[in-house]
Enzyme design. Sequence first.
Site, PDB file in Angstrom:
ATOM      1  N   HIS A 143       0.843  -1.194   0.000  1.00  0.00           N
ATOM      2  CA  HIS A 143       0.000   0.000   0.000  1.00  0.00           C
ATOM      3  C   HIS A 143       0.877   1.242   0.000  1.00  0.00           C
ATOM      4  O   HIS A 143       1.853   1.305   0.736  1.00  0.00           O
ATOM      5  CB  HIS A 143      -0.898   0.044   1.243  1.00  0.00           C
ATOM      6  CG  HIS A 143      -1.675  -1.214   1.454  1.00  0.00           C
ATOM      7  ND1 HIS A 143      -1.096  -2.359   1.944  1.00  0.00           N
ATOM      8  CD2 HIS A 143      -2.970  -1.504   1.216  1.00  0.00           C
ATOM      9  CE1 HIS A 143      -2.018  -3.312   1.994  1.00  0.00           C
ATOM     10  NE2 HIS A 143      -3.155  -2.822   1.562  1.00  0.00           N
ATOM     11  N   LYS A 170      -1.781  -8.292  -3.977  1.00  0.00           N
ATOM     12  CA  LYS A 170      -2.667  -7.131  -3.844  1.00  0.00           C
ATOM     13  C   LYS A 170      -1.840  -5.850  -3.759  1.00  0.00           C
ATOM     14  O   LYS A 170      -0.845  -5.798  -3.030  1.00  0.00           O
ATOM     15  CB  LYS A 170      -3.521  -7.267  -2.577  1.00  0.00           C
ATOM     16  CG  LYS A 170      -4.382  -6.030  -2.280  1.00  0.00           C
ATOM     17  CD  LYS A 170      -4.820  -5.963  -0.819  1.00  0.00           C
ATOM     18  CE  LYS A 170      -5.453  -4.610  -0.521  1.00  0.00           C
ATOM     19  NZ  LYS A 170      -5.663  -4.382   0.926  1.00  0.00           N
TER      20      LYS A 170
END
Length: 252
Positions: A143, A170
């Site tokens: 992230h 992800k």
Amino acid sequence: MKTVTVKDLVIGTGAPKIIVSLMAKDIARVKSEALAYREADFDILEWRVDHFADLSNVESVMAAAKILRETMPEKPLLFTFRSAKEGGEQAISTEAYIALNRAAIDSGLVDMIDLELFTGDDQVKETVAYAHAHDVKVVMSNHDFHKTPEAEEIIARLRKMQSFDADIPKIALMPQSTSDVLTLLTATLEMQEQYADRPIITMSMAKTGVISRLAGEVFGSAATFGAVKKASAPGQISVNDLRTVLTILHQA
């Protein structure tokens, strides 16, 4: 591309699956939130453990996990401690982070763990192997709440996750412009078409990036995050609206 099956949910085919994040500070709130979430329309429950105050007490953490498992036994449970450096609520040592994830794996209560790519290569590889030995899937994540790197770098990170045997790579990035959203979508499509042999999850955050949360089936992202109550990241929309849009795009 191979799909990933957790409980009866097949990830990587059809419309993107909806993940919701439960963020509660104590056992009582875990219980009340779980009862509220039980009525919502979603596919995967993510428990954001970094919001839980009594983190140093492993028994307390696992008691909360047990409540979630018993309240929603049919939903895949994703155990996530989001580190402070990647936008989470608490900072803990790498050793404590790995120990917490291992305890979750050992508990038999969780179906998936979230493991941050930049935890350290050796620790990541060892934890993936440990999870897989206990039939727990790994969502490997990265992230950046400040910027969006070039498409080549996004793809490189996703490919590294894949090389570390993540079940689902992800990445979530903050756009500084609309062109950053296109960069994320371009990287997603290229990864999905040229390199991915498993489902991936990608998103561009904030209001600017909301299209990326809706268009996963078009560009190659297998899941998206929605909000039951409070959003866990900027740009999330309600699960009901999300399901409506995903269904429209799937049936078009």
